[in-house]
Design a protein around this motif. Structure first.
Motif, PDB file in Angstrom:
ATOM      1  N   MET A 252       0.889  -1.258   0.058  1.00 39.44           N
ATOM      2  CA  MET A 252      -0.078  -0.014  -0.017  1.00 39.44           C
ATOM      3  C   MET A 252       0.945   1.218  -0.084  1.00 39.44           C
ATOM      4  O   MET A 252       1.785   1.315   0.853  1.00 39.44           O
ATOM      5  N   LYS A 253       0.418   2.126  -0.819  1.00 36.23           N
ATOM      6  CA  LYS A 253       1.249   3.438  -0.861  1.00 36.23           C
ATOM      7  C   LYS A 253       0.236   4.599  -1.178  1.00 36.23           C
ATOM      8  O   LYS A 253      -0.248   4.558  -2.174  1.00 36.23           O
ATOM      9  N   LEU A 254       0.372   5.641  -0.444  1.00 35.14           N
ATOM     10  CA  LEU A 254      -0.428   6.639  -0.802  1.00 35.14           C
ATOM     11  C   LEU A 254       0.455   7.861  -1.510  1.00 35.14           C
ATOM     12  O   LEU A 254       1.593   8.198  -1.141  1.00 35.14           O
ATOM     13  N   THR A 255      -0.495   8.153  -2.521  1.00 31.86           N
ATOM     14  CA  THR A 255       0.171   9.400  -3.400  1.00 31.86           C
ATOM     15  C   THR A 255      -0.020  10.504  -3.065  1.00 31.86           C
ATOM     16  O   THR A 255      -1.036  10.917  -2.195  1.00 31.86           O
ATOM     17  N   GLN A 256       0.732  11.579  -3.253  1.00 23.87           N
ATOM     18  CA  GLN A 256       0.538  13.044  -3.029  1.00 23.87           C
ATOM     19  C   GLN A 256      -0.931  13.672  -3.637  1.00 23.87           C
ATOM     20  O   GLN A 256      -1.733  14.215  -2.745  1.00 23.87           O
ATOM     21  N   GLU A 257      -1.111  12.976  -4.533  1.00 23.84           N
ATOM     22  CA  GLU A 257      -2.383  13.210  -5.218  1.00 23.84           C
ATOM     23  C   GLU A 257      -3.630  12.718  -4.588  1.00 23.84           C
ATOM     24  O   GLU A 257      -4.510  13.621  -4.323  1.00 23.84           O
ATOM     25  N   GLU A 258      -3.385  11.566  -4.356  1.00 21.93           N
ATOM     26  CA  GLU A 258      -4.544  10.922  -3.226  1.00 21.93           C
ATOM     27  C   GLU A 258      -4.849  11.670  -2.011  1.00 21.93           C
ATOM     28  O   GLU A 258      -6.109  12.006  -1.486  1.00 21.93           O
ATOM     29  N   TYR A 259      -3.639  12.100  -1.288  1.00 22.85           N
ATOM     30  CA  TYR A 259      -3.698  12.803  -0.060  1.00 22.85           C
ATOM     31  C   TYR A 259      -4.321  14.092  -0.359  1.00 22.85           C
ATOM     32  O   TYR A 259      -5.371  14.634   0.484  1.00 22.85           O
ATOM     33  N   ASP A 260      -4.082  14.668  -1.457  1.00 23.69           N
ATOM     34  CA  ASP A 260      -4.513  16.330  -1.477  1.00 23.69           C
ATOM     35  C   ASP A 260      -6.126  16.172  -1.871  1.00 23.69           C
ATOM     36  O   ASP A 260      -6.664  17.128  -1.227  1.00 23.69           O
ATOM     37  N   LYS A 261      -6.661  15.280  -2.544  1.00 24.95           N
ATOM     38  CA  LYS A 261      -7.840  15.060  -2.714  1.00 24.95           C
ATOM     39  C   LYS A 261      -8.710  15.045  -1.404  1.00 24.95           C
ATOM     40  O   LYS A 261      -9.904  15.483  -1.333  1.00 24.95           O
ATOM     41  N   PHE A 262      -8.089  14.182  -0.704  1.00 28.82           N
ATOM     42  CA  PHE A 262      -8.668  13.814   0.623  1.00 28.82           C
ATOM     43  C   PHE A 262      -8.694  14.760   1.580  1.00 28.82           C
ATOM     44  O   PHE A 262      -9.881  15.373   2.145  1.00 28.82           O
ATOM     45  N   GLU A 263      -7.432  15.581   1.560  1.00 25.54           N
ATOM     46  CA  GLU A 263      -7.508  17.018   2.417  1.00 25.54           C
ATOM     47  C   GLU A 263      -8.477  17.812   2.201  1.00 25.54           C
ATOM     48  O   GLU A 263      -9.101  18.415   2.740  1.00 25.54           O
ATOM     49  N   GLN A 264      -8.674  18.045   0.557  1.00 20.91           N
ATOM     50  CA  GLN A 264      -9.895  18.891   0.230  1.00 20.91           C
ATOM     51  C   GLN A 264     -11.035  18.718   0.735  1.00 20.91           C
ATOM     52  O   GLN A 264     -11.957  19.546   1.089  1.00 20.91           O
ATOM     53  N   LYS A 265     -11.445  17.206   0.725  1.00 24.87           N
ATOM     54  CA  LYS A 265     -12.824  16.579   1.023  1.00 24.87           C
ATOM     55  C   LYS A 265     -13.009  16.991   2.524  1.00 24.87           C
ATOM     56  O   LYS A 265     -13.874  17.390   3.132  1.00 24.87           O
ATOM     57  N   ILE A 266     -11.949  16.606   3.248  1.00 28.64           N
ATOM     58  CA  ILE A 266     -11.969  16.578   4.631  1.00 28.64           C
ATOM     59  C   ILE A 266     -12.178  18.141   5.350  1.00 28.64           C
ATOM     60  O   ILE A 266     -12.558  18.336   6.246  1.00 28.64           O
ATOM     61  N   HIS A 267     -11.379  18.885   4.484  1.00 33.99           N
ATOM     62  CA  HIS A 267     -11.335  20.284   4.995  1.00 33.99           C
ATOM     63  C   HIS A 267     -12.737  20.920   4.663  1.00 33.99           C
ATOM     64  O   HIS A 267     -13.221  21.815   5.688  1.00 33.99           O
ATOM     65  N   ALA A 268     -13.375  20.640   3.771  1.00 28.07           N
ATOM     66  CA  ALA A 268     -14.742  21.150   3.503  1.00 28.07           C
ATOM     67  C   ALA A 268     -15.850  20.374   4.305  1.00 28.07           C
ATOM     68  O   ALA A 268     -16.917  20.869   4.443  1.00 28.07           O
ATOM     69  N   ALA A 269     -15.457  19.333   4.991  1.00 25.85           N
ATOM     70  CA  ALA A 269     -16.339  18.551   5.638  1.00 25.85           C
ATOM     71  C   ALA A 269     -17.387  19.386   6.997  1.00 25.85           C
ATOM     72  O   ALA A 269     -16.357  20.086   7.444  1.00 25.85           O
ATOM     73  N   ILE A 270     -18.435  18.857   7.014  1.00 31.11           N
ATOM     74  CA  ILE A 270     -19.010  19.674   8.249  1.00 31.11           C
ATOM     75  C   ILE A 270     -19.879  18.445   9.057  1.00 31.11           C
ATOM     76  O   ILE A 270     -19.534  18.455  10.447  1.00 31.11           O
ATOM     77  N   SER A 271     -20.671  17.651   8.501  1.00 31.66           N
ATOM     78  CA  SER A 271     -21.182  16.669   9.014  1.00 31.66           C
ATOM     79  C   SER A 271     -20.492  15.517   9.501  1.00 31.66           C
ATOM     80  O   SER A 271     -19.623  15.074   8.595  1.00 31.66           O
ATOM     81  N   GLU A 272     -21.062  14.490  10.122  1.00 32.41           N
ATOM     82  CA  GLU A 272     -20.561  13.105  10.290  1.00 32.41           C
ATOM     83  C   GLU A 272     -20.577  12.609   8.781  1.00 32.41           C
ATOM     84  O   GLU A 272     -19.620  11.867   8.493  1.00 32.41           O
ATOM     85  N   ALA A 273     -21.569  12.641   7.984  1.00 31.76           N
ATOM     86  CA  ALA A 273     -21.714  12.231   6.786  1.00 31.76           C
ATOM     87  C   ALA A 273     -20.641  12.671   5.784  1.00 31.76           C
ATOM     88  O   ALA A 273     -20.136  11.672   4.826  1.00 31.76           O
ATOM     89  N   ASP A 274     -20.305  13.862   5.906  1.00 28.07           N
ATOM     90  CA  ASP A 274     -19.157  14.497   4.953  1.00 28.07           C
ATOM     91  C   ASP A 274     -17.779  13.860   5.385  1.00 28.07           C
ATOM     92  O   ASP A 274     -17.174  13.403   4.529  1.00 28.07           O
ATOM     93  N   VAL A 275     -17.590  13.561   6.587  1.00 26.80           N
ATOM     94  CA  VAL A 275     -16.361  13.016   7.099  1.00 26.80           C
ATOM     95  C   VAL A 275     -16.109  11.546   6.704  1.00 26.80           C
ATOM     96  O   VAL A 275     -15.320  11.219   6.238  1.00 26.80           O
ATOM     97  N   ARG A 276     -17.356  10.840   6.726  1.00 23.49           N
ATOM     98  CA  ARG A 276     -17.554   9.478   6.361  1.00 23.49           C
ATOM     99  C   ARG A 276     -17.383   9.238   4.711  1.00 23.49           C
ATOM    100  O   ARG A 276     -16.501   8.565   4.067  1.00 23.49           O
ATOM    101  N   ARG A 277     -17.993  10.161   4.067  1.00 22.33           N
ATOM    102  CA  ARG A 277     -17.486  10.186   2.688  1.00 22.33           C
ATOM    103  C   ARG A 277     -16.206  10.575   2.050  1.00 22.33           C
ATOM    104  O   ARG A 277     -15.577   9.692   1.315  1.00 22.33           O
ATOM    105  N   ALA A 278     -15.309  11.318   2.946  1.00 20.96           N
ATOM    106  CA  ALA A 278     -14.155  11.588   2.370  1.00 20.96           C
ATOM    107  C   ALA A 278     -13.085  10.156   2.909  1.00 20.96           C
ATOM    108  O   ALA A 278     -12.489  10.096   1.986  1.00 20.96           O
ATOM    109  N   TRP A 279     -13.381   9.862   3.840  1.00 22.21           N
ATOM    110  CA  TRP A 279     -12.559   8.361   4.421  1.00 22.21           C
ATOM    111  C   TRP A 279     -13.022   7.605   3.286  1.00 22.21           C
ATOM    112  O   TRP A 279     -12.365   6.778   2.829  1.00 22.21           O
ATOM    113  N   ASP A 280     -14.472   7.298   3.044  1.00 21.80           N
ATOM    114  CA  ASP A 280     -14.916   6.200   2.082  1.00 21.80           C
ATOM    115  C   ASP A 280     -14.018   6.306   0.735  1.00 21.80           C
ATOM    116  O   ASP A 280     -13.433   5.365   0.222  1.00 21.80           O
ATOM    117  N   HIS A 281     -13.953   7.596   0.230  1.00 18.31           N
ATOM    118  CA  HIS A 281     -13.370   7.656  -1.283  1.00 18.31           C
ATOM    119  C   HIS A 281     -11.964   7.159  -0.999  1.00 18.31           C
ATOM    120  O   HIS A 281     -11.206   6.810  -1.795  1.00 18.31           O
TER     121      HIS A 281
END
Length: 776
Positions: free
Chosen positions: A1-30
């Motif tokens: 398993m290797k996390l790329t910088q691009e994958e991390y950046d996409k996650f960081e954007q989603k988690i930064h914009a998250a507000i609700s529990e559902a938002d947090v779950r979707r960011a981790w799900d993706h």
């Protein structure tokens, strides 16, 4: 398993914009789907997300408030994860420790485990690349790694993904330090180790290259440098294992030691030096005097470490954090760390060093033969990795549990009844870690208790002695490199509590570059009835330790001194048992021979015939009489695994007197194992000899059992079960005695009817050859 910088950046954007529990779950799900390609099960039986044995619980953004004490964090861990994991454990019939919980609020994430019916949460990990990659690795693993010797060697062995790079980085740093101009701590420690413990036998080039290739080292590497590197690495790893175990205690300053170290933003080697090598973590957790060797700490201060070594060490820490440390059943089925070391060091190299570890079945057999261990003190004076200590602890725990003793009382009794020491600092450290694992369940049930593992860095032969005509002890520690000559007043040595307090005062002064005069008022307040000569003796020792400090030998010298002097305060034992080293007198390091020569003369243990074999005494004979004299009670029993040739060769004629001052060591029974290979893949000729200390003269003949075979075979597997060995062994019941009943004479064995005939047939020899041959 290797996390790329691009994958991390996409996650960081989603988690930064998250507000609700559902938002947090979707960011981790993706993120999990993209990186791991895992099939995710959401909202099963009220669990937010499940992947294999990993349960993930989400909360609204920022609800943990960066605190493990926040109501929402406690709800996620103690209220949800604890319940889910217990439910899964019952359903799958797997222990709760096999499961992993992950809780996150989009700002912080924590790895959670359930052990001993309690929730143990790790560090609060903020959102950054390294932390998210670590959490993904935990999820990817799917379950915690069982603590077994095979898993340890797979993950941390010399050719493994995690261990191999660290071992070679240590070797690179060592070589660079040794070649560096001028003096440095690495050179001092390496030379000290080599002079005292690192005697590597000459090995033909072809065999040496096979060993080096098996370990992954360059083919031109020196064996001493290789062994020092492996010992350093082994010492680091076993201390890390111990720290990970201790970090599960409520009192621990770290919730997950390996995880914390692996994710630290500080200089990892500075942290390791302070917390592991200088014992601070264990001290803060009420485990006192746990680390008392300094020789293997050199890597933390090497100025020539490869630039990526820190990341490699962090990778080991993070990998170890995935291990199921609390479920250590493998430790109970045998000496796991012994197995790991045997796989870490190839057979050929260990044999060249004379390292032969006692199989677990034989350890158990010998302990069974010395009688009940209930309320008995027991010592292994050359404990190696601690196999005899481990099995003695488990036997005592079974006895005391049957009697209904509580955990704290059991722990107190074991710590005051099971002792070990060894001269090799690596052996001491491994034995202490093994001992800690063996009593850990009792420590958990004894909150607030202070523990000091009674495994000492000490010598079975060369111990502190009173200086003739004075009231002080004298002792020299180390080789000619360190040459620390210690003087201590008898009145101080007689009180270990005051000795520890005194050394704490002296050590604090040295750490702050102070003078003896700075700590004199504290010492005078502690010793109100002592005269000027008492403090002058302390001043002399202080000056010598301070001189080593100025030469970069700063470390834990007073702790080392304390260990050596602790051995002379030990109580007399009911039982002494073990497998002392088998080394010929001429093969001992010259410095050590010189130090123990007077002890050998004191016991009149050398042969009377110096010309043929008289100087080839095996050191195991000297260990036997020395420990029986110093640490065995009158009527106490000593049972050792020794070379059978002690009963027959001229070099051991002094040993066969079985005499120590006014006492005799009275032979009780001898079990001759030389016809079977009790040590798999090793050709040696051992016997189990059991002696009783007393004032009566020995009587002969004595019982002599000669093992012929086990399961109609000559080789016994190291992993054989004792019950199978006992069921299938073929043993001849004989008797033995010295020829002509002379104390120094060679022994003969046979039936009762045969023994008198041997005396008549053999008579008295009139000729002695230049080289001896066995009588039988």
């Amino acid at each position: 398993m290797k996390l790329t910088q691009e994958e991390y950046d996409k996650f960081e954007q989603k988690i930064h914009a998250a507000i609700s529990e559902a938002d947090v779950r979707r960011a981790w799900d993706h993120l999990i789907t993209d990186v791991l390609g895992e099939s995710i099960h959401e909202e099963q039986e009220y669990r937010d997300m499940t992947i294999s044995n990993v349960v993930i619980e989400f909360k609204d953004k920022g609800m943990f408030k960066n605190s493990k004490e926040s109501p929402k964090f406690k709800e996620a861990t103690k209220g949800r994860i604890f319940k889910y994991i217990n439910r899964l454990s019952k359903k799958s019939n797997m222990p709760t420790s096999a499961f992993i919980g992950v809780v996150t609020d989009g700002q912080c994430t924590s790895i959670v485990t359930v052990e001993n019916d309690k929730v143990d949460s790790g560090n609060l990990l903020s959102v950054n690349f390294n932390n998210i990659e670590y959490v993904l690795r935990v999820i990817d693993k799917g379950m915690r790694v069982p603590l077994t010797s095979s898993n340890l060697i797979d993950d941390f062995g010399p050719l493994s993904k995690y261990g191999g790079p660290v071992i070679l980085s240590m070797y690179s740093a060592l070589n660079a330090d040794l070649q560096q101009k001028g003096n440095n701590k690495t050179k001092l420690f390496f030379n000290e180790w080599k002079n005292l413990y690192g005697q590597v036998s000459t090995m033909p080039k072809n065999k040496r290259e096979v060993v080096l290739k098996e370990l992954g080292f360059p083919l031109d590497a020196g064996l001493s440098e290789v062994l020092f590197t492996i010992n350093t690495y082994n010492s680091f790893l076993v201390k890390l294992l111990a720290a990970e175990l201790i970090s599960t205690l409520p009192i621990s300053s770290y919730s997950k030691f390996s995880e914390t170290i692996g994710l630290t933003s500080k200089n990892i080697f500075t942290v390791l030096k302070s917390e592991l090598e200088l014992d601070n973590f264990f001290e803060s957790s009420n485990i006192h005097n746990f680390v008392s060797e300094v020789l293997f700490s050199w890597y933390t201060e090497s100025t020539n470490k490869p630039s990526n070594m820190a990341e490699k060490v962090k990778a080991i820490c993070l990998r170890l954090s995935l291990y199921d440390i609390s479920n250590y059943q493998a430790m109970r089925s045998g000496d796991l760390l012994k197995d790991f070391y045997q796989k870490l060091v190839p057979d050929k190299l260990r044999k060249s060093l004379g390292e032969f570890y006692t199989p677990d079945w034989l350890v158990s057999y010998m302990l069974n033969k010395v009688g009940s261990l209930e309320d008995k003190t027991i010592l292994d004076p050359t404990n190696g990795s601690g196999s005899f200590l481990l099995q003695a602890i488990y036997k005592k725990k079974e006895i005391y549990q049957r009697k209904g003793l509580g955990s704290q009382e059991q722990l107190s009794k074991i710590l005051s009844e099971v002792y070990g020491f060894d001269l090799n600092p690596l052996a001491v450290q491994i034995a202490r870690v093994n001992y800690l694992f063996a009593i850990y369940d009792l420590i958990i049930d004894s909150p607030g208790i202070t523990v000091e593992i009674p495994v000492l860095l000490s010598d079975a032969i060369y111990v502190p002695e009173m200086q003739q005509g004075t009231d002080k002890y004298v002792y020299t520690i180390g080789s000619n490199v360190a040459d620390l000559h210690v003087e201590l007043p008898k009145s101080l040595v007689d009180s270990r509590q005051r000795l520890v307090k005194t050394f704490s005062i002296l050590n604090a002064a040295i750490d702050h570059n102070g003078k003896f005069e700075d700590c004199l008022p504290s010492l005078q307040a502690l010793f109100t009835n002592e005269d000027a000569s008492f403090f002058k003796t302390l001043n002399n020792t202080f000056d010598k330790v301070q001189d080593l400090h100025k030469k970069s030998w700063d470390g834990i010298w007073f702790q080392i001194i304390q260990n050596f002097f602790w051995s002379i305060e030990l109580p007399k034992m009911d039982i002494i048992v073990g497998n002392p080293p088998w080394v010929r007198w001429s093969s001992l390091p010259e410095l050590y021979r010189e130090r123990v020569k007077d002890t050998a003369k004191l016991y009149d243990i050398f042969s009377e015939h110096k010309r043929y074999g008289g100087n080839e005494l095996d050191i195991s004979a000297l260990v036997t009489v020395s420990v029986a004299d110093r640490w065995l009670k009158n009527n106490g029993v000593i049972s050792f695994l020794l070379p059978q040739i002690h009963l027959q060769n001229d070099s051991s004629s002094g040993f066969r007197q079985f005499k120590i001052g006014k006492y005799h060591l009275i032979p009780q029974i001898i079990e001759d194992l030389q016809n079977i290979s009790a040590f798999e893949n090793v050709v040696n000729k051992p016997m189990i000899i059991t002696l009783k200390k007393g004032t009566n003269d020995p009587t002969f003949p004595v019982e002599y059992k000669k093992w012929v075979s086990v399961d109609n075979k000559k080789v016994v597997k190291n992993n054989a079960a004792l019950s199978d060995v006992l069921m299938t062994r073929d043993v001849r019941d004989l008797f033995a005695k010295p020829l002509k009943d002379s104390p120094r004479a060679r022994w003969i064995y046979g039936t009762r009817q045969q023994l008198p005939i041997f005396d008549k047939l053999l008579g008295q020899p009139t000729y002695h050859g230049r080289r001896e041959l066995p009588l039988i």
